[in-house]
Write an enzyme that holds these catalytic residues in place. Structure first.
Site, PDB file in Angstrom:
ATOM      1  N   ARG A 137      30.660  53.163  24.018  1.00 20.40           N
ATOM      2  CA  ARG A 137      29.162  53.478  22.591  1.00 20.40           C
ATOM      3  C   ARG A 137      28.828  51.685  21.808  1.00 20.40           C
ATOM      4  O   ARG A 137      27.840  51.826  22.257  1.00 20.40           O
ATOM      5  CB  ARG A 137      29.091  54.563  22.277  1.00 20.40           C
ATOM      6  CG  ARG A 137      29.062  55.964  22.726  1.00 20.40           C
ATOM      7  CD  ARG A 137      29.155  56.762  21.379  1.00 20.40           C
ATOM      8  NE  ARG A 137      29.175  57.999  21.719  1.00 20.40           N
ATOM      9  CZ  ARG A 137      28.657  58.830  20.655  1.00 20.40           C
ATOM     10  NH1 ARG A 137      28.661  59.087  19.679  1.00 20.40           N
ATOM     11  NH2 ARG A 137      28.571  60.291  21.878  1.00 20.40           N
ATOM     12  N   GLU A 181      26.362  57.668  16.571  1.00 20.21           N
ATOM     13  CA  GLU A 181      27.927  56.742  16.326  1.00 20.21           C
ATOM     14  C   GLU A 181      28.499  56.495  16.771  1.00 20.21           C
ATOM     15  O   GLU A 181      28.874  56.515  17.562  1.00 20.21           O
ATOM     16  CB  GLU A 181      28.607  58.392  15.183  1.00 20.21           C
ATOM     17  CG  GLU A 181      30.111  58.772  14.671  1.00 20.21           C
ATOM     18  CD  GLU A 181      31.070  59.585  14.795  1.00 20.21           C
ATOM     19  OE1 GLU A 181      31.688  59.286  15.151  1.00 20.21           O
ATOM     20  OE2 GLU A 181      30.052  60.732  15.086  1.00 20.21           O
ATOM     21  N   SER A 199      34.450  56.121  14.277  1.00 22.83           N
ATOM     22  CA  SER A 199      35.396  57.868  12.784  1.00 22.83           C
ATOM     23  C   SER A 199      36.831  57.493  12.533  1.00 22.83           C
ATOM     24  O   SER A 199      37.632  56.832  13.471  1.00 22.83           O
ATOM     25  CB  SER A 199      35.538  59.266  13.734  1.00 22.83           C
ATOM     26  OG  SER A 199      36.421  60.197  13.361  1.00 22.83           O
ATOM     27  N   GLU A 216      34.157  68.565  26.889  1.00 22.18           N
ATOM     28  CA  GLU A 216      33.386  68.380  25.975  1.00 22.18           C
ATOM     29  C   GLU A 216      31.802  68.545  27.548  1.00 22.18           C
ATOM     30  O   GLU A 216      32.094  68.222  28.377  1.00 22.18           O
ATOM     31  CB  GLU A 216      32.767  67.335  25.281  1.00 22.18           C
ATOM     32  CG  GLU A 216      33.561  67.163  24.236  1.00 22.18           C
ATOM     33  CD  GLU A 216      33.047  65.933  23.618  1.00 22.18           C
ATOM     34  OE1 GLU A 216      32.237  65.438  24.127  1.00 22.18           O
ATOM     35  OE2 GLU A 216      33.614  65.251  22.131  1.00 22.18           O
ATOM     36  N   ARG A 242      24.985  59.995  26.152  1.00 20.37           N
ATOM     37  CA  ARG A 242      25.924  58.968  25.204  1.00 20.37           C
ATOM     38  C   ARG A 242      27.424  59.745  25.230  1.00 20.37           C
ATOM     39  O   ARG A 242      28.189  59.065  24.475  1.00 20.37           O
ATOM     40  CB  ARG A 242      25.263  59.408  24.039  1.00 20.37           C
ATOM     41  CG  ARG A 242      24.785  60.445  23.264  1.00 20.37           C
ATOM     42  CD  ARG A 242      24.304  59.782  21.974  1.00 20.37           C
ATOM     43  NE  ARG A 242      24.526  61.070  20.714  1.00 20.37           N
ATOM     44  CZ  ARG A 242      24.264  60.969  19.688  1.00 20.37           C
ATOM     45  NH1 ARG A 242      23.686  59.984  19.515  1.00 20.37           N
ATOM     46  NH2 ARG A 242      23.707  62.201  18.945  1.00 20.37           N
ATOM     47  N   HIS A 243      27.195  61.017  26.210  1.00 21.40           N
ATOM     48  CA  HIS A 243      28.541  61.771  27.005  1.00 21.40           C
ATOM     49  C   HIS A 243      28.563  61.103  27.737  1.00 21.40           C
ATOM     50  O   HIS A 243      28.432  61.328  28.655  1.00 21.40           O
ATOM     51  CB  HIS A 243      28.298  62.476  26.879  1.00 21.40           C
ATOM     52  CG  HIS A 243      28.238  63.407  24.407  1.00 21.40           C
ATOM     53  ND1 HIS A 243      27.137  63.646  24.061  1.00 21.40           N
ATOM     54  CD2 HIS A 243      29.001  63.707  24.248  1.00 21.40           C
ATOM     55  CE1 HIS A 243      27.235  63.951  22.966  1.00 21.40           C
ATOM     56  NE2 HIS A 243      28.228  63.954  22.838  1.00 21.40           N
ATOM     57  N   ARG A 284      38.157  63.668  26.909  1.00 21.82           N
ATOM     58  CA  ARG A 284      37.245  65.057  25.846  1.00 21.82           C
ATOM     59  C   ARG A 284      36.710  66.175  27.063  1.00 21.82           C
ATOM     60  O   ARG A 284      35.795  65.547  27.961  1.00 21.82           O
ATOM     61  CB  ARG A 284      36.884  64.945  25.151  1.00 21.82           C
ATOM     62  CG  ARG A 284      36.970  63.814  24.781  1.00 21.82           C
ATOM     63  CD  ARG A 284      37.363  63.490  22.745  1.00 21.82           C
ATOM     64  NE  ARG A 284      38.156  63.351  21.957  1.00 21.82           N
ATOM     65  CZ  ARG A 284      38.498  63.268  20.615  1.00 21.82           C
ATOM     66  NH1 ARG A 284      37.567  64.225  19.973  1.00 21.82           N
ATOM     67  NH2 ARG A 284      38.789  62.194  20.435  1.00 21.82           N
TER      68      ARG A 284
END
Length: 434
Positions: free
Chosen positions: A408, A357, A360, A213, A219-220, A211
């Site tokens: 995570r 989180e 998903s 991002e 946490r990413h 990803r």
């Protein structure tokens, strides 16, 4: 080395050859000790200087720390030794000398900053604390695999180079593929859905996702490990059941198999296996509970996403893992099915740790025309996904599933401050090497 003995297996009376790293040298004058470390622990090698060959003593006591050594000798009981035994050496070989100037101290006596540790990850994982994290991570992945197999799921491997992004948008890493534009896959989502329409029906995958991002937070990551499950003939409630079971199985395996590692990390007493059923809060109820905490500067309204602050406020209120269900349709991806009796609400769910989180998931839209309409509503071109959508014309069963972030899970399980602690070689905005 066929005749190698691990340090943890050395018993008084044994004649052994151990191999590992020179962890420490202690010179007390007439006697000196070399501590040899391997993956199972450490053992003391004793050099009585007046009683041994001078060259043997010199080799064993002048070796630089972290050199690879091989020691052959007799194991004797010694209550004062760290492990209750020691080796009286007959020979010491320096297999691979180490530079005396180390970029970090594997003994842990001198702390190193995280960037230094990540730049020298091989040395870093010689530290007991760092090694413990990855032994636990391996146990987590093995436990999840075993759990999915117990649920009659088949392990699959899907492409990581794709022609179109799973969810579109700007979070795609483009690459050149023999003159064509291609992308690193954001998720195995579309492929695992195709597999539930095959004869396999119930599948799982543990693999990398990518990803683009631009988040730069603790946490990413831009390359992460996704634990994915998908099954035909279940709804979102059934997917949540499997999700909860997988997470509990991971915790149970760590509790049963990683006592030493938990002790090393100082978690032996605090580590708890979740036993109660995870609460399932509707999105609307979650918003109300967050607002009721009074911890946010501004009240949330229906349709808002949950910020990091909101997640933590709700996590403190709930006090354990929980699900958020029935999200507004507009905030979930095109492949998530809406409720039949309320098209404004989706069957999408998130599974949360009190701090963030983890999952998903949801029931998927299995009807061809409704799926294509979902593409158009989110501004995506259905023709670009024709390889995917056409299979929904050939009998796609109702199905549901989820994706769980592997790093995570380990991060929250062990209370790590930074997700990079749970990755061997992290990939983020600043780090492409090693």
């Amino acid at each position: 080395m066929d005749d190698r003995t691990y340090t943890a297996d050395a018993e008084p009376g044994d004649h052994v050859t151990v191999a590992g790293w020179a962890h420490e040298i202690r010179d007390l004058g007439g006697i000196a000790f070399l501590i040899v470390r391997d993956k199972t622990g450490k053992i003391q090698v004793k050099f009585a200087k007046d009683e041994m060959d001078e060259d043997l003593v010199e080799t064993g006591t002048n070796v630089s720390r972290e050199s690879v050594v091989q020691v052959t000798g007799s194991v004797e009981e010694e209550p004062r030794a760290p492990t209750g035994v020691e080796i009286v050496p007959e020979s010491v070989e320096v297999v691979a000398p180490a530079d005396p100037e180390l970029p970090l101290d594997p003994s842990g006596k001198v702390d190193a900053e995280l960037p230094t540790r990540l730049d020298n990850r091989t040395l870093d994982l010689r530290r007991d604390e760092a090694k413990a994290i990855f032994e636990i991570r391996a146990t987590v992945l093995a436990a999840v695999r075993d759990y999915f197999r117990s649920q009659n799921a088949t392990e699959i491997n899907t492409p990581k180079i794709v022609a179109t992004g799973t969810e579109g948008g700007t979070e795609l890493f483009p690459i050149t593929y023999f003159g064509q534009e291609a992308f690193m896959n954001q998720s195995p989502q579309l492929f695992k859905q195709l597999m539930v329409g095959s004869g396999l029906e119930r599948v799982f995958e543990i693999g990398p996702i990518f990803r683009a991002e631009e988040h730069n937070t603790p946490r990413h990551l831009n390359e992460a490990t996704s634990i994915d499950f998908e099954s035909a003939f279940i709804d979102h409630q059934g997917a949540m059941d499997v999700c909860e079971g997988a997470l509990k199985a991971a915790y149970e395996a760590v509790a049963e198999e990683c006592a030493d590692e938990l002790e090393t990390l100082g978690l032996a007493e605090a580590f708890e296996v979740p036993e109660e059923a995870f609460p399932r809060l509707s999105y609307e109820e979650a918003i109300e509970r967050v607002n009721a905490t009074g911890d946010l500067d501004e009240q949330l309204v229906f349709g808002d996403d949950l910020s990091t602050e909101a997640e933590k406020a709700l996590g403190r209120d709930v006090g354990g893992h929980y699900f958020i269900t029935d999200w507004p349709s507009e905030v979930k991806p095109f492949y998530i099915k809406d409720h039949d009796d309320d098209p404004d609400l989706s069957t999408g769910f998130d599974m949360m740790h009190p701090n963030m989180e983890l999952v998903s998931g949801g029931q998927r839209e299995h009807r061809h025309d409704e799926l294509v309409a979902g593409f158009e509503q989110q501004g995506l071109d259905p023709d670009a996904f024709e390889y995917y959508t056409k299979m929904f014309r050939y009998g796609m069963p109702p199905h549901a599933g989820f994706g769980l972030g592997g790093e995570r899970l380990v991060m929250t399980m062990l209370g790590l401050d930074n997700i990079r602690e749970a990755v061997l070689f992290p990939r983020d905005r600043q780090r492409l090497s090693p």
